[in-house]
Each structure stands twice: as structure tokens, then as C-alpha cells.
Design a protein around this motif. Structure first.
Motif, PDB file in Angstrom:
ATOM      1  N   LYS A   1     -13.669  -2.765   7.195  1.00 44.74           N
ATOM      2  CA  LYS A   1     -14.056  -3.991   6.509  1.00 44.74           C
ATOM      3  C   LYS A   1     -12.835  -4.688   5.903  1.00 44.74           C
ATOM      4  CE  LYS A   1     -17.069  -5.708   2.791  1.00 44.74           C
ATOM      5  NZ  LYS A   1     -18.072  -5.321   1.757  1.00 44.74           N
ATOM      6  N   THR A   2     -11.984  -3.914   5.244  1.00 49.05           N
ATOM      7  CA  THR A   2     -10.769  -4.468   4.626  1.00 49.05           C
ATOM      8  C   THR A   2      -9.819  -5.003   5.690  1.00 49.05           C
ATOM      9  OG1 THR A   2     -10.961  -2.921   2.783  1.00 49.05           O
ATOM     10  CG2 THR A   2      -8.811  -3.949   3.134  1.00 49.05           C
TER      11      THR A   2
ATOM     12  N   ASN B   1     -15.229   1.190   5.091  1.00 46.95           N
ATOM     13  CA  ASN B   1     -14.535   0.302   4.149  1.00 46.95           C
ATOM     14  C   ASN B   1     -13.140  -0.079   4.663  1.00 46.95           C
ATOM     15  OD1 ASN B   1     -16.593   0.118   2.243  1.00 46.95           O
ATOM     16  ND2 ASN B   1     -15.955   1.990   1.185  1.00 46.95           N
TER      17      ASN B   1
END
Length: 437
Positions: free
Chosen positions: A6-7, A3
Motif C-alpha cells: 500500500k505504501t 501495508n
């Protein structure tokens, strides 16, 4: 970690979802984690592996490992072999720099072949910290203290937001196998020495030193943006047509910073740039060098040009008697005249044809050359004449001189020699006209 990556990709607009990505895959832990993460994030990945043949059978084992892994995981794969040591010898580079050049040049070729949007490489936060320390030791400007950039052209680094320990945890949780480069444990390479020796010593002073350096680099990157905007404006004011205006340079807030931004990208060493800064208030005549350029301190300007090849033979041009015009290295027209009047324009020379001996020789001036200036009796060195005429160093180097039997006939476009002047006994005149380029 997934995550976080991804961010980070979204925040920095590194990748779009609708185009292919070339992933540099060495087989090591970092690149294997990157390929796995991007695949899970549903990017179309093409794994690209370079075999540099630097570790014998171990290098070949790496190549076989990544090829097999990609086939098992249905990932497109391409590879290339390099004779890195030979390339380093040919280009006179270190092994590290040679491998870097080969890797990124080939990655760009692959990117074009697949029409990919970017080349993703596996640098992480710890790599950036090592880069800061490496640049600090070598000497650098503010840009070098900002660490590894998240994007450089088509090259993107989606894992700069994570640490080596986070990658180790991710690899373990995902059960991803990887190869270990035995050379990573050798501190003969500068970066490895910092990783294996310097950082552990710093961690004794501050266990979170990596995070501290990383945070400082991010702060400096914000400072760099303000700095760059200001310095770029000053560069535009002082640097035009390969000339640095010294008077305007002195008026800037930081002349040294302006010189650094102009000269460092051209290969001038920081210590040389410091010498240039000290030369702002010196007399003209000093020359500073980088591998490919030289900087000449003239009266009003620092003049930048490509460094001449010192091994290049000096060009000498013969002009035979039957020649009426030449186009190389300058355009020069020659005619025989019976007219009584004499053209006194600077680009025209009228001399006594009976006093010259062919072939005439045209060459650049040399130290030690002398002539008898028209209207005078005593001889004068060409170097002294140029000083009196206030010619810049670059203007001096552009001067061509015409000779007859090793005697100066004409400093072309500047001054004639008195020994060849037209007199009452002259029967035939030779007129030489310097034509526009």
C-alpha cells in the motif's frame, strides 16, 4: 506485506482508487498474492489469464484453476489462448520472448476494453535481482543494472518492494491456493539457471546478497537519472536528422555513452557500438549494422538509415523514345531542340540525339561502371569520380545514371559523358532536364 505494498503504491503513484486495474494472473504464487492484495486494498481488479499451451494438460489446469478461483471470489475474469510455439517460429523469437510479446500485447488490448488505468504484474524484489544478474552476464548499460522498473507505460509492478519469502509467508497466512509451474524447476531457461544455480552460490558468500544487489540497483537508479540528464543533452547536440556529428561527438565527456544511448535502442549490439566508438578516428567508408539499421561512417558524420533489403531486386527503368517526361524514380523532362545555344546548368543535359539509342535505361550506379567525363578522352570509374567529387556514401547511393546501350550518357545531375556531346555535325539535340522533387 499488505501495508508495505500500500505504501509503495502511494509513494510511486502507481494506482488511483477510482479506476479499474488489469491484473496479470498466471495462477502462480506471485500473481495470486498480487490479486489478493489489490482486492483487499479495494481496487477494482480484472484478472487476465494467458494460456500459452506450453505444458500440455498442466497449462489447461492452470486456466481452469484461475477461472474457478475468480468466480468463487467474485473477481472479474478474462482469458485467451495462444499458439506460442507457432508465434515464436513465425517471428523467429525464443519461446520466452514470444510469450512475453503475446502477453503484454494482449494485456494492452484488455486494458483498453475495460478503460483500465494500469496493468499490474507480479514481479517482486527477487525478480529484479535476477534481472540485474541476467543483464550483467549478457552485457548492458547502466539502465540494465537498475533492475526492473516500477512503471513502464501502463504496466506497473506494486510488489517490487517485497521478496519471494515475504510472498510465501503472506500466501500461507491468507490460506491462498496457487499453481506451481513445473518449468520453474528446469534450468534450461537463462533466468531459471540464475535463480536455481547462480544466486544460491552467491548466497554462500553473502546470505543477504539479494538485498545487497537490490540496494545497489536503487543507488544506480539515482546515478542513472544524473547520467541520463547529462547524456541526453549531449545526444541532442550531436544527433540531428539521422546524422551523428563526429567533431561534436569527440567533444563530449563520454562519446561511448552517447553512442550507446543513440544506437542501443535501435538494436545495435554493444560490441558493435564499441566498434563504432573505435571508428570515430578511422577513415570514412565503414558500415555498421543492426537487424534493421545501418550506420555509415562518412567524413564528418555517422549517417543512420534503414537497412535496405538485400534480397530486393534492383529497379531498372526504361525510357522509350516517345516519352516526354517521367516521374519515377526521378522527375525528368525530355525535349528535342533545334536551338543553337546550350543550357549549361548542372541539372540540364544537352546531347546529340543521333548518338543515343532507345530505350534509354535509368538505374542506380554499380561498382565497375565507367564513363568518359565530358571534356576528357580517357575513361574513369564512377567510384573514382564520386571520390574526386567528395560525395558522401549516402549521396553516392542516391545517384541515378542514364544509359544508352550500356554506355553511360549522364550521371544525372553531376556529369555528362563526352561520347554523346553536341558537335558541329549535330543535326538534332536531345535536352534532358532534372526537375525538382
Amino acid at each position: 506485506m499488505l501495508n508495505k505494498i500500500k505504501t509503495y503504491i502511494a509513494q510511486n503513484r502507481l494506482l488511483a482508487s477510482d479506476a479499474a486495474v488489469i491484473v496479470g494472473l498466471s495462477g502462480g504464487m506471485d500473481s495470486m498474492a498480487l490479486l489478493d492484495a489489490l482486492t483487499l486494498l479495494e481496487y477494482r481488479c480484472i484478472a487476465a489469464h494467458c494460456n500459452f499451451h506450453l505444458r500440455g494438460e498442466e497449462s489447461d489446469d492452470d486456466a481452469r484453476f484461475v477461472k474457478k478461483w475468480c468466480k468463487m471470489n467474485d473477481v472479474e475474469f478474462t482469458a485467451i489462448d495462444f499458439d506460442t510455439r507457432q508465434y515464436a517460429r513465425d517471428k523467429k523469437l525464443s519461446i520466452e520472448m514470444a510469450a512475453r510479446d503475446l502477453r503484454y500485447n494482449w494485456f494492452e488490448i484488455v486494458r483498453k476494453q475495460y478503460d483500465a488505468q494500469a496493468i499490474a504484474v507480479a514481479h517482486h524484489k527477487d525478480d529484479s535481482v535476477e534481472t540485474v544478474l541476467l543483464n550483467l552476464v549478457r552485457g548492458t548499460g547502466i539502465g540494465g543494472l537498475c533492475g526492473i522498473s516500477v512503471r513502464n507505460g501502463y504496466v506497473v509492478r506494486p510488489m517490487l518492494c517485497v521478496t519471494r519469502s515475504e510472498i510465501e509467508k503472506y500466501i500461507g497466512e491468507r490460506g491462498i491456493s496457487y499453481r506451481t509451474d513445473s518449468s520453474n524447476g528446469e534450468d534450461v531457461y537463462f533466468r531459471n539457471f540464475i535463480r536455481l544455480n547462480i544466486i544460491p552460490m552467491l548466497q554462500k558468500l553473502n546470505p543477504s546478497v539479494g538485498e545487497s544487489i537490490s540496494r545497489t540497483s536503487q543507488n544506480l537508479d539515482e546515478v542513472r537519472k544524473v547520467y541520463k540528464e547529462s547524456v541526453d543533452k549531449d545526444v541532442d547536440k550531436v544527433f540531428k536528422e539521422n546524422k551523428i556529428d563526429i567533431a561534436r561527438l569527440k567533444q563530449t565527456i563520454s562519446p561511448g555513452s552517447v553512442l550507446y544511448e543513440i544506437l542501443f535502442p535501435l538494436g545495435f549490439h554493444p560490441s558493435v557500438i564499441e566498434d563504432v566508438e573505435r571508428g570515430i578516428n578511422s577513415i570514412s567508408g565503414k558500415t555498421y549494422f543492426s537487424p534493421d539499421y545501418r550506420l555509415i561512417r562518412d567524413r564528418r558524420f555517422f549517417i543512420l538509415d534503414k537497412k535496405e533489403n538485400p534480397d530486393k531486386d534492383e529497379n531498372i527503368f526504361r525510357i522509350d523514345e516517345n516519352v516526354s517526361e517521367i516521374n519515377t524514380p526521378i522527375r525528368l523532362r525530355m525535349t528535342v531542340s533545334q536551338k543553337t545555344d546550350i543550357d549549361k546548368r548542372k541539372h540540364v543535359l544537352t546531347i546529340d540525339a543521333g548518338k543515343v539509342r532507345f530505350p534509354l535505361i535509368l538505374r542506380k550506379w554499380r561498382f565497375g561502371d565507367w564513363f568518359v567525363p565530358f571534356g576528357m578522352r580517357g575513361k574513369k570509374k564512377l567510384s573514382d569520380f564520386f571520390t574526386d567529387e567528395k560525395l558522401s556514401l549516402q549521396e553516392k547511393e542516391d545517384v541515378w545514371v542514364l544509359f544508352s546501350e550500356e554506355k553511360v550518357v549522364w550521371i544525372v545531375g553531376h556529369r555528362a559523358d563526352d561520347r554523346f556531346k553536341v558537335t558541329a555535325t549535330t543535326k538534332k539535340k536531345l535536352v534532358l532536364e532534372l526537375l525538382e522533387e
